[in-house]
Design a protein around this motif. Structure first.
Motif, mmCIF file in Angstrom:
data_model
loop_
_atom_site.group_PDB
_atom_site.id
_atom_site.type_symbol
_atom_site.label_atom_id
_atom_site.label_comp_id
_atom_site.label_asym_id
_atom_site.label_seq_id
_atom_site.Cartn_x
_atom_site.Cartn_y
_atom_site.Cartn_z
ATOM 1 N N PRO B 7 0.833 -1.127 -0.165
ATOM 2 C CA PRO B 7 0.202 0.021 0.152
ATOM 3 C C PRO B 7 0.678 1.347 -0.149
ATOM 4 O O PRO B 7 0.359 2.187 -0.292
ATOM 5 N N ASP B 8 2.260 1.087 -0.042
ATOM 6 C CA ASP B 8 3.074 2.369 0.335
ATOM 7 C C ASP B 8 3.825 2.722 -1.274
ATOM 8 O O ASP B 8 3.064 2.177 -2.242
ATOM 9 N N GLU B 9 4.575 3.272 -1.096
ATOM 10 C CA GLU B 9 5.375 3.605 -2.198
ATOM 11 C C GLU B 9 4.520 4.085 -3.510
ATOM 12 O O GLU B 9 3.713 3.348 -3.926
ATOM 13 N N GLU B 10 5.133 4.955 -4.378
ATOM 14 C CA GLU B 10 4.747 5.673 -5.488
ATOM 15 C C GLU B 10 4.358 4.591 -6.382
ATOM 16 O O GLU B 10 5.263 3.663 -6.873
ATOM 17 N N PRO B 11 3.065 4.381 -6.818
ATOM 18 C CA PRO B 11 2.784 3.086 -7.728
ATOM 19 C C PRO B 11 3.296 3.673 -9.239
ATOM 20 O O PRO B 11 3.486 4.694 -9.599
ATOM 21 N N ARG B 12 3.367 2.423 -9.976
ATOM 22 C CA ARG B 12 3.691 2.579 -11.440
ATOM 23 C C ARG B 12 2.424 2.806 -12.015
ATOM 24 O O ARG B 12 1.621 2.096 -12.506
ATOM 25 N N TRP B 13 2.241 4.197 -12.352
ATOM 26 C CA TRP B 13 1.102 4.642 -13.195
ATOM 27 C C TRP B 13 0.863 4.207 -14.392
ATOM 28 O O TRP B 13 2.027 3.530 -15.127
ATOM 29 N N LEU B 14 -0.348 4.091 -15.094
ATOM 30 C CA LEU B 14 -0.332 3.855 -16.604
ATOM 31 C C LEU B 14 0.148 5.018 -17.379
ATOM 32 O O LEU B 14 -0.131 6.046 -17.011
ATOM 33 N N ASP B 15 1.031 4.648 -18.425
ATOM 34 C CA ASP B 15 1.455 5.662 -19.289
ATOM 35 C C ASP B 15 0.315 5.968 -20.183
ATOM 36 O O ASP B 15 -0.791 5.254 -20.287
ATOM 37 N N ASP B 16 0.422 6.972 -21.279
ATOM 38 C CA ASP B 16 -0.623 7.439 -22.139
ATOM 39 C C ASP B 16 -1.068 6.004 -22.960
ATOM 40 O O ASP B 16 -2.246 6.091 -23.005
ATOM 41 N N GLU B 17 -0.348 5.347 -23.411
ATOM 42 C CA GLU B 17 -0.789 4.252 -24.226
ATOM 43 C C GLU B 17 -1.658 3.297 -23.535
ATOM 44 O O GLU B 17 -2.630 2.686 -23.768
ATOM 45 N N GLU B 18 -1.014 3.019 -22.266
ATOM 46 C CA GLU B 18 -1.605 2.067 -21.360
ATOM 47 C C GLU B 18 -3.279 2.543 -20.917
ATOM 48 O O GLU B 18 -4.207 1.523 -21.002
ATOM 49 N N GLN B 19 -3.075 3.829 -20.703
ATOM 50 C CA GLN B 19 -4.458 4.534 -20.563
ATOM 51 C C GLN B 19 -5.403 4.315 -21.873
ATOM 52 O O GLN B 19 -6.778 4.153 -21.320
ATOM 53 N N ARG B 20 -4.757 4.686 -22.824
ATOM 54 C CA ARG B 20 -5.815 4.447 -23.816
ATOM 55 C C ARG B 20 -6.328 2.879 -24.218
ATOM 56 O O ARG B 20 -7.517 2.766 -24.407
ATOM 57 N N ILE B 21 -5.515 2.185 -23.902
ATOM 58 C CA ILE B 21 -5.772 0.554 -23.845
ATOM 59 C C ILE B 21 -7.057 0.364 -22.854
ATOM 60 O O ILE B 21 -8.077 -0.311 -22.931
ATOM 61 N N TRP B 22 -6.738 0.824 -21.685
ATOM 62 C CA TRP B 22 -7.486 0.392 -20.423
ATOM 63 C C TRP B 22 -8.578 1.090 -20.873
ATOM 64 O O TRP B 22 -9.812 0.524 -20.469
ATOM 65 N N ARG B 23 -9.039 2.402 -21.405
ATOM 66 C CA ARG B 23 -10.212 3.074 -21.618
ATOM 67 C C ARG B 23 -10.966 2.324 -22.423
ATOM 68 O O ARG B 23 -12.112 2.310 -22.544
ATOM 69 N N SER B 24 -10.087 1.995 -23.588
ATOM 70 C CA SER B 24 -11.027 1.431 -24.572
ATOM 71 C C SER B 24 -11.505 0.117 -24.052
ATOM 72 O O SER B 24 -12.888 -0.250 -24.448
ATOM 73 N N TYR B 25 -10.848 -0.649 -23.506
ATOM 74 C CA TYR B 25 -11.279 -1.975 -22.843
ATOM 75 C C TYR B 25 -12.682 -1.625 -21.946
ATOM 76 O O TYR B 25 -13.679 -2.113 -22.223
ATOM 77 N N VAL B 26 -12.666 -0.401 -21.118
ATOM 78 C CA VAL B 26 -13.809 -0.236 -20.267
ATOM 79 C C VAL B 26 -14.982 0.174 -21.094
ATOM 80 O O VAL B 26 -16.036 -0.202 -20.859
ATOM 81 N N HIS B 27 -14.538 1.098 -22.137
ATOM 82 C CA HIS B 27 -15.761 1.502 -22.965
ATOM 83 C C HIS B 27 -16.228 0.568 -23.745
ATOM 84 O O HIS B 27 -17.554 0.159 -23.582
ATOM 85 N N ALA B 28 -15.399 -0.313 -24.185
ATOM 86 C CA ALA B 28 -15.953 -1.594 -25.056
ATOM 87 C C ALA B 28 -16.787 -2.430 -24.341
ATOM 88 O O ALA B 28 -17.991 -2.876 -24.807
ATOM 89 N N THR B 29 -16.223 -2.758 -23.315
ATOM 90 C CA THR B 29 -16.978 -3.805 -22.402
ATOM 91 C C THR B 29 -18.403 -3.353 -21.917
ATOM 92 O O THR B 29 -19.498 -4.107 -21.858
ATOM 93 N N THR B 30 -18.350 -2.023 -21.575
ATOM 94 C CA THR B 30 -19.502 -1.432 -20.901
ATOM 95 C C THR B 30 -20.514 -1.509 -22.029
ATOM 96 O O THR B 30 -21.764 -1.735 -21.840
ATOM 97 N N LEU B 31 -20.298 -0.920 -22.996
ATOM 98 C CA LEU B 31 -21.143 -0.851 -24.334
ATOM 99 C C LEU B 31 -21.706 -1.999 -24.779
ATOM 100 O O LEU B 31 -22.820 -2.120 -24.903
ATOM 101 N N LEU B 32 -20.659 -3.013 -24.753
ATOM 102 C CA LEU B 32 -21.147 -4.524 -25.403
ATOM 103 C C LEU B 32 -22.346 -5.028 -24.451
ATOM 104 O O LEU B 32 -23.271 -5.461 -24.748
ATOM 105 N N GLU B 33 -22.164 -5.000 -23.069
ATOM 106 C CA GLU B 33 -22.682 -5.592 -21.991
ATOM 107 C C GLU B 33 -24.150 -5.046 -22.141
ATOM 108 O O GLU B 33 -25.134 -5.529 -22.190
ATOM 109 N N ASP B 34 -23.975 -3.558 -22.135
ATOM 110 C CA ASP B 34 -25.224 -2.902 -22.333
ATOM 111 C C ASP B 34 -25.972 -3.230 -23.708
ATOM 112 O O ASP B 34 -27.389 -3.265 -23.296
ATOM 113 N N HIS B 35 -25.255 -3.413 -24.603
ATOM 114 C CA HIS B 35 -26.038 -3.900 -25.814
ATOM 115 C C HIS B 35 -26.673 -4.995 -25.934
ATOM 116 O O HIS B 35 -27.897 -4.967 -26.278
#
Lengths: 169, 169
Positions: B7-35
């Motif tokens: 729970p300590d020490e600075e975490p390794r944040w997601l870089d820009d590309e990882e962020q994009r991937i993660w968001r695409s994942y969240v968006h796609a899965t949300t939209l598909l489940e919904d659909h």
DNA sequence: GTAAGAAGGTTTAAATTTGAAGCACTTAGT
DNA sequence: ACTAAGTGCTTCAAATTTAAACCTTCTTAC
């Protein structure tokens, strides 16, 4: 015109491999959502989607966004957002503000306590996402995943702005 | 021992590309489940997960499964399953039966009407899955998706049987 | 101007999900 | 046998989600 579909004729069923892929997809997404919901419920007292709302606000100018914009960003209905913001407001993480330009409009604003809570919860969340996803995939797989998900999301959501989802019903 | 994490020490944040991937994942899965939820709610009067339960039963010997097995198969909690089966029972698609060997046990059994309803809904559902997913991906992408999702699912669920998820709480 | 309709959000009631508790039965260990 | 612990499943209450209905306030087109 029959834009809906072709409710007739024998459909093209999924073959064994497609079945396996689809099931893996359903299982993985179910388990991961569940996992993150629990992680965040434990560490931040809110489900994953609520956390996403706070992040959405934190990234926006003045830490605020119109309700509809936030709903679009999070891919949820306005109704669901309305409830969610009400709850986050009770927690003090978010505040509503009237829109000066449009008397119908509302801004959802991330409060200072909200930002603090986010800072506190973020490390654990990133760790969870890495553990469950990124750390298990090769760079190629990560890239591939990104492309695939981008394609799927776009397919379900006619290009960003011009979305003819009314906003999601 | 601090088995939980670090729970300590600075975490390794997601870089820009990882962020994009993660968001695409969240968006796609949300939209598909919904659909899919909407598609099935419209065509079969039940959410996607309920449909999955009926499919799970349909595939099983005698169209029946013990509650816990079905819960595992669907990756949901026993509690959730209990409610779901109760609802499907009211609809007449499923019937409960006592287990002869273990008086605590219950079987969920797919009824004839349940099977019929499944037959009726399946074509539309396959079509929806193809439209949203398979038809948009190359064979390589499909294969890659399968591998990725298999990895993620396995990571969240210590090998099938030996799952130390108590079954999901 | 103004009425019809669209847009922005909220509210209501019903359905679903969640986590904790609670039963009833089984199993292990004595 | 006999009891403590574990299983299998349900139930309870609270939280969340859904879809539809409902206000208000814009916008448009007369």
């Amino acid at each position: 015109m029959n834009t809906a579909s072709v409710p007739d004729e024998e459909p093209r069923w999924l073959d064994d491999e497609e079945q396996r892929i689809w099931r893996s997809y359903v299982h993985a997404t179910t388990l991961l959502e569940d996992h993150l919901d629990r992680q965040l419920q434990r560490d931040a007292g809110m489900p994953h989607i609520y956390y996403g709302l706070l992040v959405g606000l934190a990234e926006s100018p003045d830490r605020r966004l119109r309700m509809t914009e936030l709903a679009m960003k999070a891919k949820i209905t306005r109704s669901r957002l309305s409830h969610a913001i009400a709850r986050l407001e009770r927690n003090g993480w978010v505040r509503r503000e009237d829109c000066p330009d449009d008397k119908r409009g509302q801004f959802a604003v991330l409060t200072d306590p909200g930002l603090e809570m986010l800072k506190g919860a973020a490390p654990g969340h990133v760790r969870a996402v890495r553990n469950a996803l990124f750390d298990r995939l090769t760079p190629e797989q990560q890239k591939s995943l990104g492309e695939i998900m981008r394609i799927v999301a776009e397919g379900l959501q006619p290009d960003e702005a011009g979305a003819d989802l009314p906003w999601l019903r």
